[in-house]
Design a protein around this motif. Structure first.
Motif, PDB file in Angstrom:
ATOM      1  N   GLY A  62       8.243  -7.576   1.894  1.00 53.02           N
ATOM      2  CA  GLY A  62       9.010  -6.528   2.577  1.00 53.02           C
ATOM      3  C   GLY A  62      10.461  -6.979   2.683  1.00 53.02           C
ATOM      4  N   THR A  67      17.282  -9.704   2.472  1.00 55.40           N
ATOM      5  CA  THR A  67      17.938 -10.394   3.595  1.00 55.40           C
ATOM      6  C   THR A  67      17.546 -11.877   3.655  1.00 55.40           C
ATOM      7  N   ASP A  83       8.910  -5.550  -2.347  1.00 56.38           N
ATOM      8  CA  ASP A  83       9.114  -4.387  -1.482  1.00 56.38           C
ATOM      9  C   ASP A  83       8.615  -3.144  -2.215  1.00 56.38           C
ATOM     10  N   PHE A  84       8.125  -2.156  -1.450  1.00 53.16           N
ATOM     11  CA  PHE A  84       7.659  -0.928  -2.119  1.00 53.16           C
ATOM     12  C   PHE A  84       8.765   0.109  -2.254  1.00 53.16           C
ATOM     13  N   ASP A 109       3.237  -2.890  -2.991  1.00 56.80           N
ATOM     14  CA  ASP A 109       2.757  -2.766  -1.609  1.00 56.80           C
ATOM     15  C   ASP A 109       2.425  -4.168  -1.091  1.00 56.80           C
ATOM     16  N   VAL A 110       3.056  -4.582  -0.004  1.00 56.70           N
ATOM     17  CA  VAL A 110       2.798  -5.944   0.491  1.00 56.70           C
ATOM     18  C   VAL A 110       1.432  -6.082   1.170  1.00 56.70           C
ATOM     19  N   ARG A 126      10.194 -10.869   7.182  1.00 58.90           N
ATOM     20  CA  ARG A 126      10.963 -10.599   8.406  1.00 58.90           C
ATOM     21  C   ARG A 126      10.960  -9.105   8.697  1.00 58.90           C
ATOM     22  N   ALA A 127      10.586  -8.773   9.932  1.00 60.67           N
ATOM     23  CA  ALA A 127      10.671  -7.384  10.417  1.00 60.67           C
ATOM     24  C   ALA A 127       9.881  -6.429   9.536  1.00 60.67           C
TER      25      ALA A 127
HETATM   26  C1  LIG Z   1      12.670  -3.383   8.700  1.00 62.11           C
HETATM   27  S1  LIG Z   1      12.813  -3.565   6.975  1.00 62.11           S
HETATM   28  C2  LIG Z   1      13.001  -5.321   6.832  1.00 62.11           C
HETATM   29  C3  LIG Z   1      13.691  -5.712   5.554  1.00 62.11           C
HETATM   30  C4  LIG Z   1      14.001  -7.201   5.423  1.00 62.11           C
HETATM   31  N1  LIG Z   1      12.811  -8.008   5.509  1.00 62.11           N
HETATM   32  C5  LIG Z   1      15.006  -7.644   6.454  1.00 62.11           C
HETATM   33  O1  LIG Z   1      14.715  -8.588   7.180  1.00 62.11           O
HETATM   34  O2  LIG Z   1      16.099  -7.070   6.519  1.00 62.11           O
HETATM   35  C6  LIG Z   1      11.117  -3.332   6.453  1.00 62.11           C
HETATM   36  C7  LIG Z   1      10.947  -3.431   4.937  1.00 62.11           C
HETATM   37  O3  LIG Z   1       9.559  -3.433   4.642  1.00 62.11           O
HETATM   38  C8  LIG Z   1       9.334  -2.628   3.515  1.00 62.11           C
HETATM   39  N2  LIG Z   1       7.940  -2.158   3.567  1.00 62.11           N
HETATM   40  C9  LIG Z   1       7.343  -1.454   4.543  1.00 62.11           C
HETATM   41  N3  LIG Z   1       6.047  -1.240   4.253  1.00 62.11           N
HETATM   42  C10 LIG Z   1       5.829  -1.823   3.052  1.00 62.11           C
HETATM   43  C11 LIG Z   1       4.684  -1.950   2.218  1.00 62.11           C
HETATM   44  N4  LIG Z   1       3.495  -1.454   2.559  1.00 62.11           N
HETATM   45  N5  LIG Z   1       4.825  -2.620   1.056  1.00 62.11           N
HETATM   46  C12 LIG Z   1       6.024  -3.131   0.668  1.00 62.11           C
HETATM   47  N6  LIG Z   1       7.143  -3.045   1.431  1.00 62.11           N
HETATM   48  C13 LIG Z   1       7.038  -2.410   2.613  1.00 62.11           C
HETATM   49  C14 LIG Z   1      10.352  -1.501   3.642  1.00 62.11           C
HETATM   50  O4  LIG Z   1      10.596  -0.860   2.414  1.00 62.11           O
HETATM   51  C15 LIG Z   1      11.558  -2.261   4.182  1.00 62.11           C
HETATM   52  O5  LIG Z   1      12.365  -2.743   3.150  1.00 62.11           O
END
Ligand SMILES: C[S@@+](CC[C@H](N)C(=O)[O-])C[C@H]1O[C@@H](n2cnc3c(N)ncnc32)[C@H](O)[C@@H]1O
Length: 253
Positions: A62, A67, A83-84, A109-110, A126-127
């Motif tokens: 994700g 970041t 990331d998706f 998809d994570v 993160r987050a």
């Molecule tokens: C709040 S952002 C955090 C981004 C990054 N980790 C940061 O710290 O800035 C959440 C991220 O998770 C990704 N995400 C959410 N669900 C996901 C999934 N099932 N598979 C892959 N990525 C996912 C979103 O696309 C987004 O980029």
């Protein structure tokens, strides 16, 4: 379509929205992680979160605009950001190029990452747990992708206790408003409002050992300095945590 697919589709639509992507770039890539004192503090926390000095094979789940992936690359590791959201990945590619950093990106998809078991020395995220329908499955799967001895590094924020801060923390990205379906979907997320203690329990359940909370004082001090220079930025923050745990043996055992 299953209820899970429907939820994923709703969140995917949010995380691919260009306004949401540029908000994250502004707030984190150029914001906190672009502020030199903060970047140095985060780099040091990450450096200390994995044992030894060797170059590691790392996946950041994700990753958004990369970041945390960027920081691993800056520390000299081989990193893949997963990331998706194709739009997040494009922003991540641009941001890494701008800094002259090498980060590979994989669109996936994570909760079902497309890698064999025993692949990575380190997996970070993160987050992200807050936005997953099944954060427990995700952590269990990430653990299995680690080589024995590998580390899972989970990073997040405990919510501010000050109600005024809390209210202001969740401003949606300018130009994007969650619709009714999105708001209903948010209510289905088990970790929407989680704490580091809950993450620790999930890590234990996944079989991780040597779980540690990294000291975050330098990050907090850097945030205070950032807030002095830009009061609007600082008020958005909660209390950051970084938890690390190790896969110490064959998970079948
Ligand atoms: C709040 S952002 C955090 C981004 C990054 N980790 C940061 O710290 O800035 C959440 C991220 O998770 C990704 N995400 C959410 N669900 C996901 C999934 N099932 N598979 C892959 N990525 C996912 C979103 O696309 C987004 O980029």
């Amino acid at each position: 379509m299953t209820q899970d697919d429907e939820l994923k589709q709703i969140f995917h639509s949010g995380w691919t929205n260009p306004n949401v992507v540029s908000h994250r770039v502004e707030r984190f890539i150029k914001g906190e992680f672009g502020f030199p004192l903060s970047r140095t503090a985060w780099l040091e926390v990450l450096r200390q979160s994995v044992p030894g000095e060797a170059r590691r094979k790392i996946a950041d789940m994700g990753t958004g605009p990369g970041t945390i992936a960027q920081l691993w690359a800056e520390l000299g590791h081989e990193v893949t950001g997963v990331d998706f959201s194709a739009t997040m990945i494009s922003a991540g590619q641009a941001a890494a190029k701008e800094r002259g950093l090498t980060v590979d990106f994989v669109e996936a998809d994570v909760e079902a990452p497309p890698f064999p078991e025993n692949t990575f020395d380190v997996i970070s995220s993160r987050a992200v747990l807050f936005t997953l329908p099944h954060p427990g499955y995700a952590v269990a799967r990430w653990t299995r992708l680690l080589k024995p001895g590998g580390s899972l590094v989970l990073i997040g924020e405990n919510n501010p206790t000050d109600p005024e801060k809390l209210k202001r923390q969740y401003r949606p990205a300018p130009g994007w408003e969650p619709d009714e379906a999105y708001r209903r979907a948010l209510d289905k997320l088990p970790f929407r409002s989680h704490t580091d203690e809950m993450v620790r329990v999930v890590m234990e359940a996944a079989g991780l050992r040597n779980i540690r909370s990294m000291p975050m004082q330098s990050v907090m001090d850097a945030r205070s300095e950032h807030e002095k220079q830009d009061p609007e930025y600082g008020v958005l923050q909660g209390t950051p945590y970084v938890l690390t745990g190790q896969r110490i043996e064959d998970m079948e055992g």
